[in-house]
Design an enzyme around this catalytic site. Structure first.
Site, PDB file in Angstrom:
ATOM      1  N   GLN A   2       0.843  -1.194   0.000  1.00 53.80           N
ATOM      2  CA  GLN A   2       0.000   0.000   0.000  1.00 53.80           C
ATOM      3  C   GLN A   2       0.882   1.249   0.000  1.00 53.80           C
ATOM      4  O   GLN A   2       2.064   1.159  -0.295  1.00 53.80           O
ATOM      5  CB  GLN A   2      -0.950  -0.032   1.210  1.00 53.80           C
ATOM      6  CG  GLN A   2      -2.092  -1.040   1.075  1.00 53.80           C
ATOM      7  CD  GLN A   2      -3.127  -0.628   0.033  1.00 53.80           C
ATOM      8  OE1 GLN A   2      -3.064   0.459  -0.540  1.00 53.80           O
ATOM      9  NE2 GLN A   2      -4.085  -1.506  -0.239  1.00 53.80           N
ATOM     10  N   ASP A  11      -6.961  -8.017 -12.541  1.00 55.83           N
ATOM     11  CA  ASP A  11      -8.402  -8.238 -12.509  1.00 55.83           C
ATOM     12  C   ASP A  11      -9.053  -6.883 -12.717  1.00 55.83           C
ATOM     13  O   ASP A  11      -8.459  -5.861 -12.393  1.00 55.83           O
ATOM     14  CB  ASP A  11      -8.864  -8.780 -11.144  1.00 55.83           C
ATOM     15  CG  ASP A  11      -8.908  -7.674 -10.107  1.00 55.83           C
ATOM     16  OD1 ASP A  11      -7.833  -7.291  -9.612  1.00 55.83           O
ATOM     17  OD2 ASP A  11      -9.993  -7.151  -9.825  1.00 55.83           O
ATOM     18  N   CYS A  49     -11.571 -11.017 -34.097  1.00 61.49           N
ATOM     19  CA  CYS A  49     -11.914 -11.760 -32.882  1.00 61.49           C
ATOM     20  C   CYS A  49     -12.655 -13.052 -33.232  1.00 61.49           C
ATOM     21  O   CYS A  49     -13.488 -13.076 -34.127  1.00 61.49           O
ATOM     22  CB  CYS A  49     -12.788 -10.889 -31.989  1.00 61.49           C
ATOM     23  SG  CYS A  49     -13.309 -11.707 -30.478  1.00 61.49           S
TER      24      CYS A  49
HETATM   25 ZN   LIG Z   1     -15.489 -10.978 -30.223  1.00 57.71          ZN
END
Ligand SMILES: [Zn+2]
Length: 683
Positions: free
Chosen positions: A190, A267, A305
């Site tokens: 921290q 994350d 994609c």
């Molecule tokens: Zn996609």
């Protein structure tokens, strides 16, 4: 070695980027890696099959939320989170530390533990380092995190130091509590945005034998360059042979920058939360699927994609799903975004292994942040047509009266703040009536939490911000904090950000938006002023859901569209839920409606109801008070026998949203304690 058997496969030249691998009790994890966020043991609207298919190696779950619901005993019964979710790969649990930061209004903190008021049943929940670890053991995560205290990036040095030192003491206790469990445990560095504290914290934490090291307390209001500097400072001090995890960060561009600075694990909620706003991350940059340019457009969302969404649907169809607020549209965009993040991490790893990282890094920096690079330039459009086009966005349009802009909802025809100058009305109804300035000067120390329900074009939120800044005097903020003794936490709830985006395109007509705050809120979902006097956050999505994510309120500006246009928020059931959240604390809710059916719903839900001042077209508005706020001496004029008599004669007696045969709801109105004194005199 550690519990994870971490090994480095390659390190990039001219960069700190590295490709590595480690083994948990469930699978081998290749890094750099992105961990989709499943706060409540589910990644928002994503099926486990899709997560497996997209190559997710680790899911992140939240200890505090899971401790409240479903509770430890359910995990014990189902053999931990893996059995409960039927998830075969790794899980990392955060410790509840972030909730100490994000729910300041509903917790207290001491050396031993943090104590929260549960949003589920209002009981008190104690979270100590030991309880956090015990809960994470019961959840059965592969990687546990130590309980830490995170502070805003703008916190003063002394406050940041205090939090950092507590974090170190708690880290030691967490390590002891882990004992000989096979579950891995990460320490957290921290120190807010202070380089000296970050350095000190990195030394202290790496002196302890953790299986990995995390950088916490970022993505809480600092700029991206501050974040990158801080990441670089810390990673340099972390041991080479342990994984490094940057918590809660960020956009695809942020991930690229952090890998370059030596981070292995990430994350972030953005892939799924931005999907709900119609935003997609693609190989050609960000695309905002609510833009009219995508209407009728052929071809996939991202030609590069291979995800289910891109293989199956045209961009025109995805645009349409956003337009009609179809939830499968959010799911499909969330699926694509998650896939895109994971694919990006795989490409990054491949380039590090192939020795081409730096070329890839420099090429991607510009691309990942590009906005809507597909949008066709508007050609052959007349100036008048263009002007007209610019006055519309999604379901909203701008109308102009006497050089002042108003936002109109084209589906219902309703105009926001229709009665008078919107900024004037916001000040009179919300800022003045709530005595906002008096309250931030009352010296109690705790932040004053204001909920802004139905942000719209941020008229009420900006009225509050401008009033506090004005009260702080010239040079407001860092230089001259003025008489303000209490910081303001302003939480705006909004489902559809088009109204604000539209108004920002017309600053000439919306003077209250000529300020750095609204743009920062839109891009980072947060704005804090220099003196950390004001912390403005955006919780996009349904208020019904998002209210549980916010710190408990002191004041509520309740300004959604009317119950005729946007009924769900005004029902008896919705007010009941709100009343439960406000029980045991003084809360004042201000709204423009003076409707009998709405006042009945508030009364039946358990609020006390008072008259609010008139404004524009309305003779009277309404103030709802929790019991603690209505206790004598109440500053507001509660509805009395006269109103009750009128209500009895009215044909709108049923509380809004109550069933026709719900006589109990009507009885709750007539028997409400606030009328008891009046009844006797009426006799
Ligand atoms: Zn996609």
């Amino acid at each position: 070695m550690g519990r994870l058997d971490f090994t480095i496969d390659a390190e990039a030249e001219g960069s700190r980027a590295r490709a590595a691998r480690f083994r948990t009790r469930h699978n081998e994890v290749l890094t750099p890696t992105f961990m989709p966020v499943g706060t409540h043991a589910a990644v928002r609207s994503q099926r486990r099959e899709d997560l497996l298919e997209s190559g997710a190696q680790v899911l992140l779950a939240n200890t505090y939320h899971l401790l409240l619901r479903p509770g430890v005993e359910i995990f014990e019964k189902f053999g931990g989170i893996h059995g409960f979710m039927n998830w075969p790969r790794s899980v990392l649990t955060d410790s509840g530390g972030f909730q100490i930061y994000s729910l300041p209004g509903s917790r207290t903190l001491c050396e031993e533990y943090a104590e929260f008021t549960s949003y589920v049943d209002n009981t008190r929940i104690r979270l100590s380092p030991e309880r956090s670890i015990a809960t994470q053991k019961a959840i059965g995560s592969d990687i546990m995190m130590v309980l830490d205290q995170c502070v805003p990036s703008t916190a003063p040095h002394s406050v940041a130091r205090g939090a950092m030192e507590l974090t170190h003491r708690w880290a030691r206790r967490s390590l002891a509590a882990r004992g000989d469990s096979a579950q891995a445990l990460f320490g957290i560095v921290q120190g807010a945005s202070y380089a000296d504290l970050r350095t000190e914290s990195a030394h202290a934490i790496t002196d302890m034998p953790f299986d990995g090291y995390a950088i916490g307390g970022l993505a809480v209001g600092e700029s991206s360059s501050q974040r990158e500097d801080c990441t670089a400072t810390v990673t340099e001090l972390l041991p080479r042979e342990r994984p490094r995890y940057l918590m809660g960060v960020g956009t695809t561009r942020d991930l690229l920058e952090a890998v370059h600075r030596g981070v292995d694990m990430f994350d972030c909620i953005l892939p799924t939360s931005l999907a709900r706003q119609g935003v997609a991350f693609t190989s050609l940059g960000r695309r905002d699927l609510r833009r009219a340019a995508y209407r009728g457009r052929e071809g996939p969302l991202d030609p590069a994609c291979g995800c289910y969404t891109c293989k199956t649907y045209s961009i025109a169809y995805l645009f349409h799903l956003q337009r009609v607020h179809e939830s499968v549209g959010w799911q499909l965009l969330g699926l694509h975004n998650t896939h895109f993040y994971l694919q990006l991490m795989r490409s990054i790893r491949a380039h590090i292994l192939a020795g081409t990282w730096l070329t890839f890094y420099h090429a991607q920096r510009g691309v990942l942040d590009a906005r809507d690079s597909y949008g066709e330039p508007a050609t052959h459009v007349t100036r008048a047509a263009l002007r007209k086009l610019r006055l519309k966005r999604g379901r909203y349009e701008v109308i102009v009266r006497e050089k002042i802009g108003y936002i109109r909802d084209t589906t219902s025809g309703e105009v926001m703040h229709a009665g008078s100058d919107p900024s004037e009305e916001a000040r009179a109804l919300y800022v003045d009536q709530s005595r906002l300035i008096e309250r931030v000067q009352d010296g109690t120390g705790e932040p004053l939490v204001v909920w802004d329900v139905g942000m719209g074009a941020a008229t009420n939120a900006m009225a509050a911000i401008l009033a506090v800044e004005a009260a702080a005097g010239p040079g407001a903020g860092a230089a001259a904090p003025g008489p303000i003794t209490r910081s303001l936490t302003l939480v705006s709830f909004e489902q559809d950000l088009d109204a604000l985006e539209l108004a920002l395109d017309h600053l000439r007509l919306f003077k209250h938006l000529r300020h750095a705050a609204p743009r920062s809120l839109l891009t980072q979902q947060r704005w804090t002023n220099g003196g950390s006097m004001i912390d403005w956050r955006l919780l996009p999505g349904d208020f019904a859901v998002q209210k549980f994510e916010a710190p408990a309120p002191d004041i509520i500006f309740f300004d959604p569209f009317s119950y005729k246009a946007d009924g769900a928020l005004w029902t008896l059931a919705a007010f009941r839920e709100l009343a439960r959240l406000c029980a045991h604390r003084p809360v004042e809710l201000f709204t423009y409606s003076g409707s009998t059916a709405i006042r009945s719903a508030m009364l039946a839900a358990g609020f006390y109801v008072a008259k609010g001042r008139g404004t524009g077209l309305k003779a009277e508005t309404t103030i709802a008070l929790s019991a603690a706020a209505a206790a004598p001496p109440c500053r507001h004029e509660l509805l009395g026998a006269e109103w009750l008599a009128k209500w009895r004669r009215s044909d709108a007696r049923a509380p809004f949203g109550s069933a026709a045969d719900d006589t109990a709801a009507r009885e709750a109105v007539s028997a409400h304690p606030q009328f008891r004194a009046g009844e006797e005199t009426v006799g």
